[in-house]
Motif scaffolding. Structure first.
Motif, PDB file in Angstrom:
ATOM      1  N   GLY A 325       0.657  -1.321   0.072  1.00 42.38           N
ATOM      2  CA  GLY A 325      -0.199  -0.125   0.054  1.00 42.38           C
ATOM      3  C   GLY A 325       0.794   1.258  -0.042  1.00 42.38           C
ATOM      4  N   GLU A 326       2.117   1.239  -0.358  1.00 46.90           N
ATOM      5  CA  GLU A 326       2.825   2.391  -0.185  1.00 46.90           C
ATOM      6  C   GLU A 326       3.571   2.740  -1.568  1.00 46.90           C
ATOM      7  N   ILE A 327       3.881   1.860  -2.272  1.00 46.54           N
ATOM      8  CA  ILE A 327       4.670   2.168  -3.604  1.00 46.54           C
ATOM      9  C   ILE A 327       3.700   2.364  -4.596  1.00 46.54           C
ATOM     10  N   ALA A 328       3.851   3.448  -5.565  1.00 44.28           N
ATOM     11  CA  ALA A 328       2.995   3.938  -6.655  1.00 44.28           C
ATOM     12  C   ALA A 328       4.026   3.956  -7.718  1.00 44.28           C
ATOM     13  N   VAL A 329       3.412   4.220  -8.885  1.00 48.94           N
ATOM     14  CA  VAL A 329       4.143   4.568 -10.080  1.00 48.94           C
ATOM     15  C   VAL A 329       3.565   5.536 -11.016  1.00 48.94           C
ATOM     16  N   ALA A 330       4.635   6.636 -11.413  1.00 45.65           N
ATOM     17  CA  ALA A 330       4.223   7.593 -12.036  1.00 45.65           C
ATOM     18  C   ALA A 330       4.704   7.550 -13.458  1.00 45.65           C
ATOM     19  N   PRO A 331       4.308   8.347 -14.542  1.00 50.49           N
ATOM     20  CA  PRO A 331       4.948   8.094 -15.867  1.00 50.49           C
ATOM     21  C   PRO A 331       6.373   8.300 -15.979  1.00 50.49           C
ATOM     22  N   ALA A 332       7.111   7.948 -16.872  1.00 50.51           N
ATOM     23  CA  ALA A 332       8.460   8.012 -17.011  1.00 50.51           C
ATOM     24  C   ALA A 332       8.788   9.472 -17.252  1.00 50.51           C
ATOM     25  N   LEU A 333       9.782   9.751 -16.385  1.00 47.74           N
ATOM     26  CA  LEU A 333      10.028  11.447 -16.666  1.00 47.74           C
ATOM     27  C   LEU A 333      11.006  11.552 -17.770  1.00 47.74           C
ATOM     28  N   HIS A 334      10.821  13.010 -18.265  1.00 41.90           N
ATOM     29  CA  HIS A 334      11.155  13.277 -19.442  1.00 41.90           C
ATOM     30  C   HIS A 334      11.782  14.649 -19.186  1.00 41.90           C
ATOM     31  N   TRP A 335      12.608  15.302 -20.155  1.00 44.25           N
ATOM     32  CA  TRP A 335      13.293  16.418 -19.816  1.00 44.25           C
ATOM     33  C   TRP A 335      12.249  17.616 -20.600  1.00 44.25           C
ATOM     34  N   ALA A 336      12.227  18.651 -20.037  1.00 47.76           N
ATOM     35  CA  ALA A 336      11.245  19.530 -20.629  1.00 47.76           C
ATOM     36  C   ALA A 336      11.239  20.092 -22.077  1.00 47.76           C
ATOM     37  N   ASP A 337      12.412  19.893 -22.761  1.00 47.02           N
ATOM     38  CA  ASP A 337      12.668  20.237 -24.137  1.00 47.02           C
ATOM     39  C   ASP A 337      12.373  18.918 -24.998  1.00 47.02           C
ATOM     40  N   ALA A 392      -1.499  -6.712 -21.362  1.00 49.75           N
ATOM     41  CA  ALA A 392      -2.610  -5.937 -20.905  1.00 49.75           C
ATOM     42  C   ALA A 392      -3.137  -6.835 -19.704  1.00 49.75           C
ATOM     43  N   LYS A 393      -3.110  -8.086 -19.900  1.00 50.90           N
ATOM     44  CA  LYS A 393      -3.467  -9.067 -19.025  1.00 50.90           C
ATOM     45  C   LYS A 393      -2.662  -9.126 -17.923  1.00 50.90           C
ATOM     46  N   TRP A 394      -1.382  -9.396 -18.136  1.00 57.96           N
ATOM     47  CA  TRP A 394      -0.304  -9.418 -17.175  1.00 57.96           C
ATOM     48  C   TRP A 394      -0.423  -8.142 -16.173  1.00 57.96           C
ATOM     49  N   GLN A 399      -2.023  -5.566 -10.810  1.00 54.86           N
ATOM     50  CA  GLN A 399      -2.913  -4.669 -10.155  1.00 54.86           C
ATOM     51  C   GLN A 399      -3.781  -5.251  -8.867  1.00 54.86           C
ATOM     52  N   ALA A 400      -4.416  -6.582  -9.505  1.00 51.75           N
ATOM     53  CA  ALA A 400      -5.190  -7.176  -8.640  1.00 51.75           C
ATOM     54  C   ALA A 400      -4.788  -7.696  -7.360  1.00 51.75           C
ATOM     55  N   SER A 401      -3.209  -7.741  -7.330  1.00 53.43           N
ATOM     56  CA  SER A 401      -2.472  -8.257  -6.048  1.00 53.43           C
ATOM     57  C   SER A 401      -2.967  -7.350  -4.733  1.00 53.43           C
ATOM     58  N   GLY A 402      -3.228  -6.016  -4.976  1.00 55.08           N
ATOM     59  CA  GLY A 402      -3.492  -5.338  -3.986  1.00 55.08           C
ATOM     60  C   GLY A 402      -2.318  -4.700  -3.312  1.00 55.08           C
ATOM     61  N   TYR A 403      -1.282  -4.947  -3.768  1.00 47.73           N
ATOM     62  CA  TYR A 403       0.096  -4.300  -3.082  1.00 47.73           C
ATOM     63  C   TYR A 403       0.437  -3.094  -3.382  1.00 47.73           C
ATOM     64  N   TRP A 404       0.020  -2.342  -4.492  1.00 48.28           N
ATOM     65  CA  TRP A 404       0.228  -1.016  -4.814  1.00 48.28           C
ATOM     66  C   TRP A 404      -0.662   0.016  -4.313  1.00 48.28           C
ATOM     67  N   ALA A 405      -0.195   1.278  -4.211  1.00 53.59           N
ATOM     68  CA  ALA A 405      -0.769   2.408  -3.733  1.00 53.59           C
ATOM     69  C   ALA A 405      -1.630   3.129  -4.824  1.00 53.59           C
ATOM     70  N   ASN A 406      -1.405   2.859  -6.159  1.00 53.30           N
ATOM     71  CA  ASN A 406      -2.336   3.560  -7.115  1.00 53.30           C
ATOM     72  C   ASN A 406      -2.378   2.440  -8.375  1.00 53.30           C
ATOM     73  N   ASP A 407      -3.052   3.280  -9.307  1.00 49.22           N
ATOM     74  CA  ASP A 407      -3.177   2.042 -10.618  1.00 49.22           C
ATOM     75  C   ASP A 407      -1.983   2.018 -11.335  1.00 49.22           C
ATOM     76  N   ILE A 408      -1.181   0.925 -11.453  1.00 53.95           N
ATOM     77  CA  ILE A 408       0.243   1.111 -12.091  1.00 53.95           C
ATOM     78  C   ILE A 408       0.051   0.859 -13.560  1.00 53.95           C
ATOM     79  N   SER A 409      -1.270   0.653 -13.761  1.00 56.57           N
ATOM     80  CA  SER A 409      -1.204   0.088 -15.362  1.00 56.57           C
ATOM     81  C   SER A 409      -1.022   1.043 -16.691  1.00 56.57           C
ATOM     82  N   ALA A 410      -1.448   2.235 -16.430  1.00 59.05           N
ATOM     83  CA  ALA A 410      -1.336   3.229 -17.405  1.00 59.05           C
ATOM     84  C   ALA A 410      -0.078   3.830 -17.569  1.00 59.05           C
ATOM     85  N   PRO A 411       0.885   3.977 -16.410  1.00 60.31           N
ATOM     86  CA  PRO A 411       2.161   4.546 -16.788  1.00 60.31           C
ATOM     87  C   PRO A 411       3.211   3.499 -17.219  1.00 60.31           C
TER      88      PRO A 411
END
Length: 472
Positions: A325-337, A392-394, A399-411
């Motif tokens: 319930g603590e770890i989450a995923v955000a989109p890959a970082l990118h440089w502003a330019d 997509a199924k993997w 996600q269904a494991s309940g370990y993650w603090a957010n929806d990790i799928s999209a990023p």
């Protein structure tokens, strides 16, 4: 030529959990090395004792010379210990299939086992496996070339176009040479931003979207919460996260034996300078992430960590054991330019079909099944599948494991299509060069930015050892 992603790495890649790190070393059945009887070729001749299979042949339905085919012949499949489950799953699903499974090191840690064995088989004129898994993606750099032509072209008629089109965007780039595809990727290892959502919320921090934001937040962390980390830079694959994602042109393979190296380019300098600043303010660890010291002394202090998709299981659940319930995923970082966001890639393995196979139909059936079937890729694979429908199924299962603090799928799914294609997979190990030059220099107190010229020379020297023409 595109060969973009992943180099030889410790056998924790491809999403492997700590429990599956142990490998079965060596290759069984090497008595075939003593054989001198040449395998028959369809219209081919033996050159220097090697089967002539694999050479371009416009009259072939597969675009290359094949060995004489035998639909009843057994096929030999080489796997590492982690992919042993894939071979067993295929046997279970196809009980009539006649396959011999051999475990070897999978080329982990830059061993070069496959190339070394193939050279011996070439001399003997027999012994080649029909299908091989490697933890690296760069076997096309030598296997598609003379004298062995070991890796069979796949997009000239051997593998259905409908199958090839089902892989994620760019997934087959690392093993594509001059438009010819030589492998089927098993899994991807795209970089994303992992972070501790509990701490970020508690401290009122905003998750960064750019590397500039990331660096600025690291400065706040250094002042407000000293001892907490925003990343690691102590491993050989560090450039595959920070340099690759910065579009650093230090590793651009432009031909079968040609590479362009610009390690002091501004895009390399900006990544190095950022790393140096975070190392200086102690928010960037310089310990190896799988070393005992990191887990013991710093594992509980991770606020953020750029890293591949497999870090979720191998690092957070396996090595440092962050609570549920603590770890989450955000989109890959990118440089502003960067007009189009790109990211790096750390690992991800591949399957190769031998051009010497006497039963290409069976080899095709095996390689296609283990890379596309839900029965392995969605249900059993430890890493993010390269085949999109299975991925997509993997991810839904994770996600269904309940370990993650957010929806990790999209990023994670988005990052799969954002891996920059400008980072090559030459015949030699880039990670070995980084370790020898940069990591050793860091231990002497030198900055990464100051080591870029030495990194440049190290890549050039290694490339020339392997016969590459080096451009700048």
């Amino acid at each position: 030529m595109n060969r973009g992603c992943a180099p030889a790495a410790p056998n924790r890649r491809s999403g492997r959990s700590i429990a599956t790190i142990a490998r079965l070393a060596g290759v069984a059945g090497t008595a075939a090395l003593a054989a001198v009887v040449l395998a028959a070729c369809s219209g081919g001749t033996s050159v220097g004792g090697a089967n002539a299979a694999g050479k371009t042949d416009s009259s072939s339905p597969f675009g290359f010379k094949t060995a004489a085919q035998d639909a009843n012949a057994d096929i030999t499949v080489w796997v590492d210990s982690t992919r042993l489950d894939a071979a067993k799953a295929y046997q279970k699903a196809n009980p009539a299939a006649k396959i011999k499974i051999v475990t070897y090191d999978g080329n982990a840690n830059g061993s070069g086992t496959l190339k070394t064995k193939t050279q011996l088989f070439d001399k003997a004129g027999s012994g080649w496996p029909d299908v091989v898994f490697t933890t690296d993606n760069n076997s096309a750099s030598w296997g598609s070339q003379s004298p062995s032509y070991f890796t069979a072209p796949l997009n000239k008629g051997l593998i259905d176009s409908s199958t090839l089109s089902g892989f994620a965007k760019g997934a087959l780039d690392p093993c594509t040479v001059n438009g010819t595809v030589y492998c089927l990727r098993n899994d991807l290892a795209q970089d994303v931003l992992w972070y501790n959502k509990k701490l970020m919320d508690q401290w009122g921090y905003t998750v960064p979207a750019t590397w500039e934001d990331y660096q600025a937040l690291a400065g706040k962390v250094a002042t407000e919460h000293p001892g907490y980390l925003v990343g690691t830079a102590g491993d050989a694959w560090t450039p595959e996260m920070y340099m690759w994602g910065s579009e650093c042109p230090a590793n651009q393979v432009t031909g079968a034996k040609a590479i362009t190296v610009k390690a002091t380019d501004p895009k390399c300098v900006r990544a190095a300078t950022m790393l140096d600043s975070l190392i200086a303010n102690k928010t960037m660890s310089t310990l190896p992430i799988f070393g005992a010291d990191f887990a013991k002394t710093q594992g509980s202090k991770v606020l953020m960590m750029p890293g591949p998709a497999w870090y979720g299981g191998a690092v957070f659940q396996g090595t440092i054991k962050t609570p549920k319930g603590e770890i989450a995923v955000a989109p890959a970082l990118h440089w502003a330019d960067q007009s189009t966001p790109v990211t790096g890639n750390v690992g991800g393995g591949a399957w190769w079909i031998s051009s010497h196979s006497k039963n290409l139909a069976a080899a095709k059936a095996f390689a296609t099944w283990v890379t596309t079937s839900d029965a392995y890729q969605a249900d059993l694979s430890p890493g993010f599948p390269a085949y999109s429908s299975a991925a997509a199924k993997w991810i839904a299962k994770q996600q269904a494991s309940g370990y993650w603090a957010n929806d990790i799928s999209a990023p994670i799914i988005a990052a799969a299509g954002e891996v920059w294609s400008g980072w090559g997979s030459p015949e030699f190990s880039q990670e070995a060069v980084w370790s020898k030059v940069v990591i050793s220099g860091m231990t002497q107190g030198k900055t990464i930015a100051s080591l870029l010229p030495a990194w440049q020379k190290g890549i050039e020297d290694q490339a020339q050892v392997f016969g590459y023409t080096v451009g700048k």
